[in-house]
Design a protein around this motif. Structure first.
Motif, PDB file in Angstrom:
ATOM      1  N   LEU A 120       6.099  -8.622  -2.913  1.00 36.88           N
ATOM      2  CA  LEU A 120       5.295  -9.842  -3.040  1.00 36.88           C
ATOM      3  C   LEU A 120       6.167 -11.061  -3.342  1.00 36.88           C
ATOM      4  O   LEU A 120       5.895 -12.162  -2.849  1.00 36.88           O
ATOM      5  N   GLY A 121       7.211 -10.875  -4.124  1.00 36.10           N
ATOM      6  CA  GLY A 121       8.104 -11.984  -4.430  1.00 36.10           C
ATOM      7  C   GLY A 121       8.796 -12.516  -3.185  1.00 36.10           C
ATOM      8  O   GLY A 121       8.909 -13.736  -2.989  1.00 36.10           O
ATOM      9  N   GLU A 122       9.244 -11.598  -2.318  1.00 37.88           N
ATOM     10  CA  GLU A 122       9.924 -12.010  -1.089  1.00 37.88           C
ATOM     11  C   GLU A 122       8.984 -12.772  -0.163  1.00 37.88           C
ATOM     12  O   GLU A 122       9.340 -13.826   0.367  1.00 37.88           O
ATOM     13  N   ILE A 123       7.778 -12.257   0.043  1.00 39.99           N
ATOM     14  CA  ILE A 123       6.857 -12.939   0.968  1.00 39.99           C
ATOM     15  C   ILE A 123       6.343 -14.232   0.348  1.00 39.99           C
ATOM     16  O   ILE A 123       6.158 -15.231   1.063  1.00 39.99           O
ATOM     17  N   ASN A 124       6.127 -14.247  -0.962  1.00 42.49           N
ATOM     18  CA  ASN A 124       5.680 -15.488  -1.606  1.00 42.49           C
ATOM     19  C   ASN A 124       6.722 -16.590  -1.485  1.00 42.49           C
ATOM     20  O   ASN A 124       6.381 -17.761  -1.320  1.00 42.49           O
ATOM     21  N   THR A 125       7.999 -16.234  -1.551  1.00 50.90           N
ATOM     22  CA  THR A 125       9.072 -17.223  -1.380  1.00 50.90           C
ATOM     23  C   THR A 125       9.003 -17.835   0.014  1.00 50.90           C
ATOM     24  O   THR A 125       9.108 -19.060   0.180  1.00 50.90           O
ATOM     25  N   LYS A 126       8.815 -16.998   1.020  1.00 51.91           N
ATOM     26  CA  LYS A 126       8.713 -17.492   2.398  1.00 51.91           C
ATOM     27  C   LYS A 126       7.474 -18.360   2.591  1.00 51.91           C
ATOM     28  O   LYS A 126       7.524 -19.393   3.263  1.00 51.91           O
ATOM     29  N   ASP A 173      -1.375 -13.651  -5.312  1.00 48.93           N
ATOM     30  CA  ASP A 173      -1.439 -13.591  -6.766  1.00 48.93           C
ATOM     31  C   ASP A 173      -0.864 -12.231  -7.162  1.00 48.93           C
ATOM     32  O   ASP A 173      -1.521 -11.196  -7.016  1.00 48.93           O
ATOM     33  N   VAL A 174       0.359 -12.244  -7.632  1.00 47.60           N
ATOM     34  CA  VAL A 174       1.090 -10.997  -7.886  1.00 47.60           C
ATOM     35  C   VAL A 174       0.357 -10.122  -8.897  1.00 47.60           C
ATOM     36  O   VAL A 174       0.201  -8.905  -8.684  1.00 47.60           O
ATOM     37  N   GLU A 175      -0.121 -10.705  -9.990  1.00 47.51           N
ATOM     38  CA  GLU A 175      -0.774  -9.901 -11.027  1.00 47.51           C
ATOM     39  C   GLU A 175      -2.042  -9.230 -10.510  1.00 47.51           C
ATOM     40  O   GLU A 175      -2.313  -8.071 -10.816  1.00 47.51           O
ATOM     41  N   THR A 176      -2.816  -9.953  -9.699  1.00 52.87           N
ATOM     42  CA  THR A 176      -4.043  -9.374  -9.130  1.00 52.87           C
ATOM     43  C   THR A 176      -3.709  -8.221  -8.193  1.00 52.87           C
ATOM     44  O   THR A 176      -4.325  -7.152  -8.248  1.00 52.87           O
ATOM     45  N   VAL A 177      -2.710  -8.424  -7.336  1.00 55.21           N
ATOM     46  CA  VAL A 177      -2.328  -7.369  -6.389  1.00 55.21           C
ATOM     47  C   VAL A 177      -1.778  -6.158  -7.142  1.00 55.21           C
ATOM     48  O   VAL A 177      -2.102  -5.008  -6.803  1.00 55.21           O
ATOM     49  N   VAL A 178      -0.969  -6.381  -8.166  1.00 56.06           N
ATOM     50  CA  VAL A 178      -0.436  -5.257  -8.952  1.00 56.06           C
ATOM     51  C   VAL A 178      -1.567  -4.507  -9.627  1.00 56.06           C
ATOM     52  O   VAL A 178      -1.584  -3.269  -9.651  1.00 56.06           O
ATOM     53  N   ARG A 179      -2.552  -5.231 -10.185  1.00 52.67           N
ATOM     54  CA  ARG A 179      -3.700  -4.597 -10.827  1.00 52.67           C
ATOM     55  C   ARG A 179      -4.462  -3.731  -9.814  1.00 52.67           C
ATOM     56  O   ARG A 179      -4.839  -2.588 -10.107  1.00 52.67           O
ATOM     57  N   GLU A 180      -4.670  -4.268  -8.598  1.00 51.11           N
ATOM     58  CA  GLU A 180      -5.359  -3.496  -7.549  1.00 51.11           C
ATOM     59  C   GLU A 180      -4.524  -2.287  -7.126  1.00 51.11           C
ATOM     60  O   GLU A 180      -5.064  -1.211  -6.859  1.00 51.11           O
ATOM     61  N   TRP A 181      -3.209  -2.470  -7.068  1.00 49.96           N
ATOM     62  CA  TRP A 181      -2.323  -1.368  -6.690  1.00 49.96           C
ATOM     63  C   TRP A 181      -2.417  -0.242  -7.725  1.00 49.96           C
ATOM     64  O   TRP A 181      -2.513   0.919  -7.369  1.00 49.96           O
ATOM     65  N   ARG A 182      -2.404  -0.618  -9.015  1.00 40.73           N
ATOM     66  CA  ARG A 182      -2.529   0.386 -10.086  1.00 40.73           C
ATOM     67  C   ARG A 182      -3.868   1.104 -10.010  1.00 40.73           C
ATOM     68  O   ARG A 182      -3.944   2.319 -10.199  1.00 40.73           O
ATOM     69  N   GLN A 242       8.606  -2.211  -7.069  1.00 40.14           N
ATOM     70  CA  GLN A 242       8.679  -2.356  -5.613  1.00 40.14           C
ATOM     71  C   GLN A 242       7.577  -3.297  -5.124  1.00 40.14           C
ATOM     72  O   GLN A 242       7.807  -4.146  -4.268  1.00 40.14           O
ATOM     73  N   VAL A 243       6.379  -3.180  -5.675  1.00 40.01           N
ATOM     74  CA  VAL A 243       5.266  -4.065  -5.311  1.00 40.01           C
ATOM     75  C   VAL A 243       5.636  -5.506  -5.636  1.00 40.01           C
ATOM     76  O   VAL A 243       5.469  -6.418  -4.820  1.00 40.01           O
ATOM     77  N   ARG A 244       6.171  -5.722  -6.835  1.00 34.85           N
ATOM     78  CA  ARG A 244       6.544  -7.080  -7.246  1.00 34.85           C
ATOM     79  C   ARG A 244       7.659  -7.655  -6.361  1.00 34.85           C
ATOM     80  O   ARG A 244       7.658  -8.833  -6.042  1.00 34.85           O
ATOM     81  N   ARG A 245       8.606  -6.821  -5.973  1.00 33.58           N
ATOM     82  CA  ARG A 245       9.697  -7.283  -5.099  1.00 33.58           C
ATOM     83  C   ARG A 245       9.165  -7.699  -3.733  1.00 33.58           C
ATOM     84  O   ARG A 245       9.498  -8.767  -3.216  1.00 33.58           O
ATOM     85  N   GLY A 296       0.808  -1.221   0.000  1.00 41.24           N
ATOM     86  CA  GLY A 296       0.000   0.000   0.000  1.00 41.24           C
ATOM     87  C   GLY A 296       0.838   1.265   0.000  1.00 41.24           C
ATOM     88  O   GLY A 296       0.408   2.298  -0.508  1.00 41.24           O
ATOM     89  N   ARG A 297       2.046   1.199   0.546  1.00 44.23           N
ATOM     90  CA  ARG A 297       2.935   2.369   0.587  1.00 44.23           C
ATOM     91  C   ARG A 297       3.929   2.392  -0.573  1.00 44.23           C
ATOM     92  O   ARG A 297       4.695   3.342  -0.715  1.00 44.23           O
ATOM     93  N   ALA A 298       3.946   1.345  -1.387  1.00 44.93           N
ATOM     94  CA  ALA A 298       4.922   1.241  -2.477  1.00 44.93           C
ATOM     95  C   ALA A 298       4.731   2.374  -3.477  1.00 44.93           C
ATOM     96  O   ALA A 298       3.624   2.824  -3.725  1.00 44.93           O
ATOM     97  N   VAL A 299       5.851   2.810  -4.059  1.00 45.96           N
ATOM     98  CA  VAL A 299       5.803   3.924  -5.005  1.00 45.96           C
ATOM     99  C   VAL A 299       5.978   3.480  -6.450  1.00 45.96           C
ATOM    100  O   VAL A 299       5.812   4.287  -7.359  1.00 45.96           O
ATOM    101  N   SER A 300       6.307   2.206  -6.659  1.00 41.29           N
ATOM    102  CA  SER A 300       6.468   1.727  -8.033  1.00 41.29           C
ATOM    103  C   SER A 300       5.998   0.281  -8.145  1.00 41.29           C
ATOM    104  O   SER A 300       5.952  -0.454  -7.153  1.00 41.29           O
ATOM    105  N   GLU A 301       5.674  -0.098  -9.368  1.00 41.06           N
ATOM    106  CA  GLU A 301       5.229  -1.467  -9.605  1.00 41.06           C
ATOM    107  C   GLU A 301       6.345  -2.465  -9.302  1.00 41.06           C
ATOM    108  O   GLU A 301       6.097  -3.536  -8.756  1.00 41.06           O
TER     109      GLU A 301
END
Length: 135
Positions: free
Chosen positions: A93-99, A119-128, A88-91, A81-86
């Motif tokens: 989500l990638g880190e937490i998804n790995t865990k 679901d990274v694509e869904t979250v990115v779409r919502e973020w946008r 950053q959002v992907r990074r 929610g605080r991310a300033v770029s896509e």
């Protein structure tokens, strides 16, 4: 450095003199707890008080691994929610998804995990969608 107690002077008056002189020099005003209220002395004695205090000061946690991961997932959602770029959002989500994926392969001790990878694509779409200035 404190001086040695002279012979013939009672121990109590010697200590009182040392305390009074230190107070007059202002040495107590530089202590970390100066001006703060004392802890409640009616609380039951806890033998591990110093360990708990150190853990609190250092932000250490003793949660089971599954609860720690749930908390990390909640923190990741807030960070998105605080991310300033896509990217950053992907990074994030990638880190937490790995865990989460590792925890699903080898379930951690403690209560059930009850998490699935984001679901990274869904979250990115919502973020946008939440940002009018995002492409």
């Amino acid at each position: 450095m404190t001086e040695r107690k002279p012979p013939g002077v009672s121990f109590e008056s010697f200590v009182d003199k040392q305390i009074r002189e230190a107070a007059e020099r202002g040495e107590f005003s530089r202590l970390s707890g100066f001006g703060k209220p004392l802890d409640d002395d009616r609380a039951p004695y806890d033998e591990l008080w110093w360990i708990k205090g150190k853990m609190h000061r250092e932000g250490a946690s003793v949660l089971p691994p599954s609860l720690t991961l749930r908390k990390e997932a909640e923190d990741a959602v807030e960070a998105v929610g605080r991310a300033v770029s896509e990217s950053q959002v992907r990074r994030i989500l990638g880190e937490i998804n790995t865990k989460i994926a590792e925890a699903l392969r080898r379930p951690p001790a403690g209560p059930p995990l009850n998490l699935t990878p984001f679901d990274v694509e869904t979250v990115v779409r919502e973020w946008r969608a939440g940002r009018p200035d995002a492409p």
